[in-house]
Scaffold this motif. Structure first.
Motif, PDB file in Angstrom:
ATOM      1  N   ASP A 279      -5.233  -3.211   7.706  1.00  0.00           N
ATOM      2  CA  ASP A 279      -5.925  -1.826   7.943  1.00  0.00           C
ATOM      3  C   ASP A 279      -5.178  -0.787   8.331  1.00  0.00           C
ATOM      4  N   VAL A 280      -5.126   0.412   7.984  1.00  0.00           N
ATOM      5  CA  VAL A 280      -4.373   1.466   8.138  1.00  0.00           C
ATOM      6  C   VAL A 280      -5.346   2.703   8.881  1.00  0.00           C
ATOM      7  N   ASP A 281      -4.979   3.087   9.916  1.00  0.00           N
ATOM      8  CA  ASP A 281      -5.450   4.414  10.464  1.00  0.00           C
ATOM      9  C   ASP A 281      -4.780   5.653  10.270  1.00  0.00           C
ATOM     10  N   ALA A 282      -5.081   6.384   9.013  1.00  0.00           N
ATOM     11  CA  ALA A 282      -4.472   7.410   8.642  1.00  0.00           C
ATOM     12  C   ALA A 282      -4.904   8.515   9.451  1.00  0.00           C
ATOM     13  N   GLN A 283      -3.920   9.492   9.815  1.00  0.00           N
ATOM     14  CA  GLN A 283      -4.032  10.759  10.406  1.00  0.00           C
ATOM     15  C   GLN A 283      -3.559  11.885   9.698  1.00  0.00           C
ATOM     16  N   VAL A 284      -4.059  13.076   9.947  1.00  0.00           N
ATOM     17  CA  VAL A 284      -3.682  14.526   9.168  1.00  0.00           C
ATOM     18  C   VAL A 284      -2.848  14.938  10.261  1.00  0.00           C
ATOM     19  N   THR A 285      -1.509  15.308   9.731  1.00  0.00           N
ATOM     20  CA  THR A 285      -0.484  15.855  10.432  1.00  0.00           C
ATOM     21  C   THR A 285      -0.467  17.433  10.042  1.00  0.00           C
ATOM     22  N   MET A 286      -0.448  18.398  11.170  1.00  0.00           N
ATOM     23  CA  MET A 286      -0.483  19.638  10.880  1.00  0.00           C
ATOM     24  C   MET A 286       0.861  19.998  10.543  1.00  0.00           C
TER      25      MET A 286
END
Length: 284
Positions: free
Chosen positions: A245-252
């Protein structure tokens, strides 16, 4: 007969009666291949004990030994009134971005992992491991992790001998290596990891109870403490019933921190915590 049932009249290969492999082990392995190769959905019925006796020409005690072996592997469930049915394969969930804590991750899904230690041996670590640990003097640890009697992961880990001079198989049997490190005064923080698909060789297939050539997921990496000391270098081969399981985040843009800066900030935070605790003790 519906698609959910195994045809009890389907001819099965003949058994070898030369006294080499026990009859119950041969029947167990033949039925296991039927379960894993077809594959049969959970809840599918196996032939009854009487039908298996007739097909294989063996006694009921031999059939019961074979079915007991399949139950021990977690492949079937024996139900009153229904006989033996194919069990749902247990699935191990782990978070790719989380270092360690595999027991805790399994517990969060209502599961319990069991650990069997194969070996703990003093070795000269391979170059990649020696570089990560800062020393070639290491323990080579081999373990198999089980979920509901099913082997789900094989671990090969190198640990610095100078930091942990008294490791034994007994200390690690059904125990957490990272918890043991904490007991020795080291705080595992994490480190870089990578995942790749590999094919099972004969050794891995035997340890994970799968077929040679079966695709496995190999997790490799290093675990360091807050000051950057390498505590373990590891390879973990996961069976086909593992889900990452991967919790992907958007990085500015412009907000990401370099890994070395994160490491320095963690070291600074630990130092501040230590000094605050010391001040608190002195004020009492």
């Amino acid at each position: 007969m519906g698609p959910e049932d195994v045809d009890p009249q389907e001819p099965l290969p003949r058994l070898s009666r030369d006294g080499g492999i026990p009859l119950h082990a041969q029947i167990r392995d033949l039925l296991r291949r039927q379960i894993t190769d077809l594959p049969l959905p959970p809840g599918s019925s196996l032939p009854t004990e009487e039908e298996l006796q007739r097909q294989f020409g063996v006694s009921r005690s031999v059939v019961r030994q074979a079915l007991a072996g399949l139950a021990d592997l977690g492949l079937i469930r024996r139900q009153r009134g229904r006989g033996s049915v194919v069990a749902a394969a247990p699935v191990l969930h782990r978070q790719l971005q989380r270092a360690g804590g595999l027991d805790e991750q399994a517990a969060a899904h209502g599961q319990r992992l069991r650990t069997h230690v194969i070996a703990v041996e003093p070795v000269t670590a391979p170059p990649t491991a020696a570089e990560a640990l800062g020393t070639p003097r290491a323990w080579a640890i081999e373990r198999v992790r089980y979920l509901e009697q099913v082997p789900v992961a094989f671990m090969r880990t190198w640990v610095p001998r100078d930091l942990f001079p008294h490791l034994t198989p007994e200390l690690l049997e059904d125990a957490s290596l990272l918890a043991l490190m904490r007991e020795h005064g080291y705080r595992p923080e994490g480190g870089p990891r990578q995942v790749q698909a590999v094919a099972a060789d004969a050794g891995l297939a035997h340890k994970l109870n799968t077929a040679v050539g079966e695709p496995l997921l190999l997790l490799q990496g290093v675990t360091r403490d807050v000051l950057g000391q390498g505590l373990e270098w590891f390879n973990v081969w996961h069976g086909p019933d593992t889900v990452f399981d991967v919790d992907a985040q958007v990085t500015m843009p412009g907000t990401a921190l370099a890994p070395d800066r994160i490491q320095r900030l963690r070291a600074l935070a630990q130092q501040l915590e230590s000094e605050l605790a010391s001040l608190g003790n002195n004020s009492r």
